[in-house]
Design a protein around this motif. Structure first.
Motif, PDB file in Angstrom:
ATOM      1  N   LEU A 300       5.406  -9.820  13.691  1.00  0.00           N
ATOM      2  CA  LEU A 300       5.524  -8.826  12.627  1.00  0.00           C
ATOM      3  C   LEU A 300       5.192  -7.453  13.188  1.00  0.00           C
ATOM      4  O   LEU A 300       4.127  -7.248  13.766  1.00  0.00           O
ATOM      5  CB  LEU A 300       4.572  -9.169  11.477  1.00  0.00           C
ATOM      6  CG  LEU A 300       4.706  -8.346  10.196  1.00  0.00           C
ATOM      7  CD1 LEU A 300       6.053  -8.602   9.530  1.00  0.00           C
ATOM      8  CD2 LEU A 300       3.571  -8.665   9.233  1.00  0.00           C
ATOM      9  N   LEU A 301       6.116  -6.523  13.036  1.00  0.00           N
ATOM     10  CA  LEU A 301       5.896  -5.125  13.400  1.00  0.00           C
ATOM     11  C   LEU A 301       5.463  -4.395  12.132  1.00  0.00           C
ATOM     12  O   LEU A 301       6.205  -4.366  11.148  1.00  0.00           O
ATOM     13  CB  LEU A 301       7.181  -4.521  13.972  1.00  0.00           C
ATOM     14  CG  LEU A 301       7.205  -3.009  14.215  1.00  0.00           C
ATOM     15  CD1 LEU A 301       6.116  -2.579  15.187  1.00  0.00           C
ATOM     16  CD2 LEU A 301       8.586  -2.585  14.732  1.00  0.00           C
ATOM     17  N   VAL A 302       4.265  -3.817  12.152  1.00  0.00           N
ATOM     18  CA  VAL A 302       3.684  -3.212  10.948  1.00  0.00           C
ATOM     19  C   VAL A 302       3.638  -1.698  11.087  1.00  0.00           C
ATOM     20  O   VAL A 302       3.124  -1.174  12.084  1.00  0.00           O
ATOM     21  CB  VAL A 302       2.261  -3.759  10.684  1.00  0.00           C
ATOM     22  CG1 VAL A 302       1.692  -3.150   9.397  1.00  0.00           C
ATOM     23  CG2 VAL A 302       2.272  -5.282  10.585  1.00  0.00           C
ATOM     24  N   PHE A 303       4.193  -1.013  10.099  1.00  0.00           N
ATOM     25  CA  PHE A 303       4.099   0.443  10.012  1.00  0.00           C
ATOM     26  C   PHE A 303       3.240   0.799   8.800  1.00  0.00           C
ATOM     27  O   PHE A 303       3.484   0.301   7.695  1.00  0.00           O
ATOM     28  CB  PHE A 303       5.478   1.076   9.841  1.00  0.00           C
ATOM     29  CG  PHE A 303       6.381   0.948  11.036  1.00  0.00           C
ATOM     30  CD1 PHE A 303       6.120   1.635  12.209  1.00  0.00           C
ATOM     31  CD2 PHE A 303       7.502   0.135  10.985  1.00  0.00           C
ATOM     32  CE1 PHE A 303       6.956   1.522  13.309  1.00  0.00           C
ATOM     33  CE2 PHE A 303       8.352   0.016  12.069  1.00  0.00           C
ATOM     34  CZ  PHE A 303       8.069   0.710  13.247  1.00  0.00           C
ATOM     35  N   VAL A 304       2.262   1.681   8.996  1.00  0.00           N
ATOM     36  CA  VAL A 304       1.385   2.096   7.906  1.00  0.00           C
ATOM     37  C   VAL A 304       1.400   3.617   7.804  1.00  0.00           C
ATOM     38  O   VAL A 304       1.226   4.315   8.806  1.00  0.00           O
ATOM     39  CB  VAL A 304      -0.071   1.616   8.132  1.00  0.00           C
ATOM     40  CG1 VAL A 304      -0.955   2.052   6.958  1.00  0.00           C
ATOM     41  CG2 VAL A 304      -0.127   0.104   8.306  1.00  0.00           C
ATOM     42  N   ASN A 305       1.625   4.108   6.594  1.00  0.00           N
ATOM     43  CA  ASN A 305       1.493   5.540   6.329  1.00  0.00           C
ATOM     44  C   ASN A 305       0.104   5.763   5.732  1.00  0.00           C
ATOM     45  O   ASN A 305      -0.110   5.501   4.542  1.00  0.00           O
ATOM     46  CB  ASN A 305       2.574   6.010   5.364  1.00  0.00           C
ATOM     47  CG  ASN A 305       2.576   7.526   5.201  1.00  0.00           C
ATOM     48  OD1 ASN A 305       1.624   8.201   5.595  1.00  0.00           O
ATOM     49  ND2 ASN A 305       3.638   8.066   4.635  1.00  0.00           N
ATOM     50  N   PRO A 306      -0.871   6.239   6.518  1.00  0.00           N
ATOM     51  CA  PRO A 306      -2.240   6.374   6.012  1.00  0.00           C
ATOM     52  C   PRO A 306      -2.373   7.433   4.925  1.00  0.00           C
ATOM     53  O   PRO A 306      -3.380   7.469   4.220  1.00  0.00           O
ATOM     54  CB  PRO A 306      -3.038   6.755   7.265  1.00  0.00           C
ATOM     55  CG  PRO A 306      -2.050   7.398   8.166  1.00  0.00           C
ATOM     56  CD  PRO A 306      -0.732   6.711   7.909  1.00  0.00           C
ATOM     57  N   LYS A 307      -1.371   8.286   4.761  1.00  0.00           N
ATOM     58  CA  LYS A 307      -1.427   9.315   3.725  1.00  0.00           C
ATOM     59  C   LYS A 307      -1.006   8.770   2.360  1.00  0.00           C
ATOM     60  O   LYS A 307      -1.178   9.441   1.354  1.00  0.00           O
ATOM     61  CB  LYS A 307      -0.528  10.496   4.110  1.00  0.00           C
ATOM     62  CG  LYS A 307      -1.009  11.261   5.342  1.00  0.00           C
ATOM     63  CD  LYS A 307      -0.131  12.458   5.626  1.00  0.00           C
ATOM     64  CE  LYS A 307      -0.647  13.251   6.825  1.00  0.00           C
ATOM     65  NZ  LYS A 307       0.216  14.428   7.124  1.00  0.00           N
ATOM     66  N   SER A 308      -0.437   7.565   2.339  1.00  0.00           N
ATOM     67  CA  SER A 308      -0.003   6.977   1.067  1.00  0.00           C
ATOM     68  C   SER A 308      -1.153   6.231   0.409  1.00  0.00           C
ATOM     69  O   SER A 308      -1.986   5.645   1.086  1.00  0.00           O
ATOM     70  CB  SER A 308       1.154   5.999   1.298  1.00  0.00           C
ATOM     71  OG  SER A 308       2.276   6.651   1.835  1.00  0.00           O
ATOM     72  N   GLN A 328       0.566  -4.278  17.543  1.00  0.00           N
ATOM     73  CA  GLN A 328       1.778  -4.415  16.747  1.00  0.00           C
ATOM     74  C   GLN A 328       1.653  -3.689  15.413  1.00  0.00           C
ATOM     75  O   GLN A 328       2.492  -3.848  14.532  1.00  0.00           O
ATOM     76  CB  GLN A 328       2.123  -5.892  16.533  1.00  0.00           C
ATOM     77  CG  GLN A 328       1.144  -6.703  15.717  1.00  0.00           C
ATOM     78  CD  GLN A 328       1.394  -8.200  15.802  1.00  0.00           C
ATOM     79  OE1 GLN A 328       0.772  -8.895  16.597  1.00  0.00           O
ATOM     80  NE2 GLN A 328       2.302  -8.706  14.988  1.00  0.00           N
ATOM     81  N   VAL A 329       0.618  -2.871  15.264  1.00  0.00           N
ATOM     82  CA  VAL A 329       0.386  -2.102  14.039  1.00  0.00           C
ATOM     83  C   VAL A 329       0.433  -0.614  14.398  1.00  0.00           C
ATOM     84  O   VAL A 329      -0.371  -0.141  15.203  1.00  0.00           O
ATOM     85  CB  VAL A 329      -0.964  -2.465  13.399  1.00  0.00           C
ATOM     86  CG1 VAL A 329      -1.139  -1.711  12.088  1.00  0.00           C
ATOM     87  CG2 VAL A 329      -1.072  -3.972  13.172  1.00  0.00           C
ATOM     88  N   PHE A 330       1.367   0.127  13.797  1.00  0.00           N
ATOM     89  CA  PHE A 330       1.600   1.522  14.164  1.00  0.00           C
ATOM     90  C   PHE A 330       1.346   2.448  12.979  1.00  0.00           C
ATOM     91  O   PHE A 330       1.732   2.151  11.849  1.00  0.00           O
ATOM     92  CB  PHE A 330       3.035   1.711  14.657  1.00  0.00           C
ATOM     93  CG  PHE A 330       3.285   1.098  16.012  1.00  0.00           C
ATOM     94  CD1 PHE A 330       3.221   1.871  17.158  1.00  0.00           C
ATOM     95  CD2 PHE A 330       3.553  -0.252  16.132  1.00  0.00           C
ATOM     96  CE1 PHE A 330       3.429   1.307  18.402  1.00  0.00           C
ATOM     97  CE2 PHE A 330       3.766  -0.830  17.371  1.00  0.00           C
ATOM     98  CZ  PHE A 330       3.699  -0.050  18.517  1.00  0.00           C
ATOM     99  N   MET A 641       3.217 -14.833  13.419  1.00  0.00           N
ATOM    100  CA  MET A 641       3.512 -13.410  13.217  1.00  0.00           C
ATOM    101  C   MET A 641       2.793 -12.529  14.228  1.00  0.00           C
ATOM    102  O   MET A 641       3.092 -11.351  14.345  1.00  0.00           O
ATOM    103  CB  MET A 641       3.101 -12.981  11.804  1.00  0.00           C
ATOM    104  CG  MET A 641       4.016 -13.492  10.719  1.00  0.00           C
ATOM    105  SD  MET A 641       3.681 -12.663   9.153  1.00  0.00           S
ATOM    106  CE  MET A 641       2.136 -13.419   8.702  1.00  0.00           C
ATOM    107  N   ARG A 642       1.847 -13.104  14.946  1.00  0.00           N
ATOM    108  CA  ARG A 642       0.989 -12.320  15.821  1.00  0.00           C
ATOM    109  C   ARG A 642       1.529 -12.327  17.241  1.00  0.00           C
ATOM    110  O   ARG A 642       1.927 -13.352  17.775  1.00  0.00           O
ATOM    111  CB  ARG A 642      -0.426 -12.910  15.796  1.00  0.00           C
ATOM    112  CG  ARG A 642      -1.461 -12.106  16.542  1.00  0.00           C
ATOM    113  CD  ARG A 642      -2.848 -12.706  16.314  1.00  0.00           C
ATOM    114  NE  ARG A 642      -3.870 -11.972  17.025  1.00  0.00           N
ATOM    115  CZ  ARG A 642      -4.209 -12.219  18.274  1.00  0.00           C
ATOM    116  NH1 ARG A 642      -3.612 -13.200  18.941  1.00  0.00           N
ATOM    117  NH2 ARG A 642      -5.133 -11.515  18.877  1.00  0.00           N
ATOM    118  N   VAL A 643       1.581 -11.157  17.884  1.00  0.00           N
ATOM    119  CA  VAL A 643       1.927 -11.068  19.291  1.00  0.00           C
ATOM    120  C   VAL A 643       0.670 -11.385  20.082  1.00  0.00           C
ATOM    121  O   VAL A 643      -0.312 -10.644  20.031  1.00  0.00           O
ATOM    122  CB  VAL A 643       2.440  -9.658  19.658  1.00  0.00           C
ATOM    123  CG1 VAL A 643       2.758  -9.591  21.136  1.00  0.00           C
ATOM    124  CG2 VAL A 643       3.674  -9.326  18.847  1.00  0.00           C
TER     125      VAL A 643
END
Length: 653
Positions: A300-308, A328-330, A641-643
């Motif tokens: 799983l490639l995870v993208f997080v917008n910390p401003k949301s 794998q968390v960006f 899901m984990r690399v």
């Protein structure tokens, strides 16, 4: 009753620091305590403020003076003797600032993660005491991992801090006392302890290779031109730095650097460098060794917008980096989606989780469309954790109206159990025929054509006008727009201001659907919808059957065209009392603007000059993940899901 066991001075707001680092940076979180609160209740509230789920019995609160920062002159709120000199502090006033501390332990259980693939075992648990050192831990862990016959000197214990901005690694000295190390980490930051893992790693002769993503460069240049810019702006040393990948359309490159000190120098220098008045950005990215990922594994490639979502995005970033491999968390504010997609470019099969609002989802889907031809897995399925205000796409795909604090582990399980569905995406070409304002030398030229992508809906007229007013209000006071409740309140306010305004949008535009002219009714807003959710969950098209049109689906290759007569009509639709005016359904649209008109696409508004707007299908349909209605109770889903650490190269460190 002892004064040092309860607060008695009424309800108060207290500053809570989670360690010495927070005190030095003056970074605290606020809690409100009742008029009478026991120690345990205040400790529990403090832990909750930092999203720490540990047993509150293991923690205590300490207060400090201005001089306490360097001297550790703190008052223990739990154990201070009643006849000590500290009693007056509690009798006269309650200090407004406290540090949350972990109580000292004589022994505890820690998790040790193997830095190689161990099927069925993510970590081993080990009890350590005051005599346990790095070397004794390695000696006890190896048999638990089936490596008891190997030499201790071939292994090292690595401390990994999974922060929001970066992942930091430190090799522990063989004689370091483990309990002392844990105590030091917690003293620095309780939250940092929750973001720290210990890995047992094989020693190897590593080749230094740091991959550095550099974005913000001018687009559409050759590799040689990018190299020359980097030579001029960053003075890169070509004997240890080379351009390994070029993303011309995005104006980005990946540098391969064979010297740590040079990599560090470039990384720090990029932060203060601009090219053509545009700041550069840099991200150190790992190299995923796809050949070492098991065949049945779909990371799983995870993208997080910390401003949301206020602070929720930032806390989810911490949680997912702890549950998954942190590489794998960006964080999207650090270089956008491209570094993540580049990191996974050789992975044969993966999924994507986007944590943010509809705008964030569109950002990631747009980046995926641009880069898919460079991905081995060119069509990864995308799940959504909605953190925005409207979250219409998240609603349609059953991920909910907004994140409300669910356990991050259960979210990952839901992603693994989700159903794969297809969704149409649309390209909108905006071709203004009138000159742009402010032309130089009195010579006016038309604005160049603009292309945008649409996932949810496109609005013209009153719908876009309200979005534009909201957008301007948010730009003026961005700090106030951190909750869905406040944001919707602002929408209502700007809507009420427009009720008495009269517009005749149908006289200012012409509509053509699939090469046929369509006569418009008397409306103030025209909306093209791709999904059955608009304006935070409203069904604009409606559920009534109509022989004139097909039943809408998100993958039918068709858009629905709906009209609204004004703000009151929009309010009735959002309240569920009415639907919009059904106008057309088709796959190719041409709108002619006879005057400047407010336009919004997926919540991004602007004023569009007179000219043509053409809407057509945007290439292949995108694969989305729809939350399953029934849990399938899969086993081992998180591991798949984990690399695994074995599959990631971190530049030889």
């Amino acid at each position: 009753m002892k004064y040092n066991n309860c607060f008695h001075s009424g309800k108060q707001t207290l500053k809570i620091f989670d360690g010495n680092d927070a005190v030095k940076r003056n970074q605290f979180r606020l809690i409100s305590v009742p008029r009478i609160a026991k120690n345990e209740e205040v400790v529990e509230a403090a832990l909750r403020a930092y999203y720490i789920n540990d047993d509150q019995q293991e923690y205590e609160l300490q207060t400090f003076t201005q001089q306490a920062l360097l001297s550790d002159d703190v008052i223990n709120r739990n154990d201070a003797a009643e006849d000590s000199n500290l009693g007056s502090v509690f009798r006269e006033s309650v200090p407004e600032a406290w540090i949350i501390r972990a109580k000292p332990k004589d022994e505890e259980v820690i998790r040790i993660y193997p830095a190689w693939l161990k099927v069925g075992m993510a970590y081993v648990s080990l009890r350590v005491n005051k005599d346990s050192t790095t070397q004794t831990v390695i000696k006890e862990v190896l048999p638990l991992l089936g490596r008891q016959t190997e030499c201790l000197q071939n292994f090292k214990l690595v401390e990994v801090l999974m922060g929001s901005k970066q992942v930091q690694r430190m090799v522990l000295d063989n004689q370091e006392l483990i309990l002392n190390r844990l105590k030091d980490i917690r003293k620095t930051s309780i939250r940092q302890m929750n973001q720290t893992r210990f890995y047992i790693v094989e020693n190897s002769k590593s080749i230094v290779r740091v991959n550095l993503f550099v974005g913000g460069l001018p687009p559409q240049l050759s590799p040689e031109e990018y190299t020359n810019i980097l030579k001029d702006e960053l003075a890169i040393k070509t004997n240890v730095v080379s351009v390994s990948h070029v993303y011309q359309a995005q104006g980005a490159v990946v540098l391969e650097i064979s010297c740590f000190s040079e990599a560090e120098r470039i990384y720090m220098l990029v932060k203060d460098t601009t090219v053509n008045d545009k700041p550069l950005n840099a991200v150190v990215i790992p190299e995923v060794m796809a050949s070492k990922i098991p065949q049945n594994c779909c990371p799983l490639l995870v993208f997080v917008n910390p401003k949301s979502g206020g602070l929720k995005g930032r806390d989810l970033l911490y949680s997912f980096r702890k549950l998954l491999n942190p590489h794998q968390v960006f964080e999207l504010t650090n270089g956008g989606p491209l570094p993540g997609f580049h990191t996974f470019s050789e992975v044969p099969s993966f999924r994507v989780l986007v944590c943010g609002g509809d705008g964030t989802v569109g950002w990631v889907l747009g980046a995926l469309e641009e880069i898919r031809h460079k991905l081995v897995c060119s069509e990864p399925s995308v799940a959504i954790l909605p953190l925005g205000t409207g979250n219409d796409l998240g609603r349609v795909l059953r991920w909910g109206a907004g994140y409300s604090g669910e356990d991050p582990y259960s979210i990952l399980v839901s992603v693994d159990e989700a159903d794969d569905v297809l969704m149409d995406r649309w390209t909108i070409l905006l071709d203004a025929e009138e000159p742009a304002e402010g032309a130089e030398n009195g010579v006016a030229e038309p604005e160049p054509p603009k292309i945008v992508q649409m996932n949810n809906y496109c609005g013209l007229g009153i719908d876009a006008e309200l979005s534009l007013d909201f957008h301007h209000a948010r730009e003026e006071e961005p700090g106030k727009f951190n909750s869905r409740f406040h944001n919707k309140g602002v929408y209502v306010k700007v809507g009420l201001q427009k009720i008495s305004h009269t517009r005749n949008l149908h006289k200012d535009i012409k509509l053509q659907v699939d090469q046929h002219e369509v006569e418009l009714p008397s409306i103030e807003g025209l909306i093209f919808i791709n999904i059955p959710s608009w304006g935070s969950g409203a069904d604009l098209w409606g559920s009534e059957s109509d022989n004139r049109f097909e039943k809408p689906r998100i993958d039918d290759g068709l858009l629905e065209v709906v009209g609204v007569t004004g703000v009151v009509h929009m309010g009735q639709v959002q309240g569920g009392f009415r639907s919009g005016i059904r106008i057309a359904q088709g796959s190719y649209f041409r709108v002619t603007l006879l005057k400047p008109i407010p336009v919004q696409v997926d919540g991004e508004p602007w004023i569009q000059a007179p000219g043509q707007i053409i809407i057509s299908a945007a290439g292949p349909k995108v694969h989305m993940l729809k939350k399953s209605k029934q849990k399938q109770k899969k086993t081992g889903s998180l591991r798949e899901m984990r690399v695994d650490s074995m599959s990631v190269s971190e530049g030889g460190r």
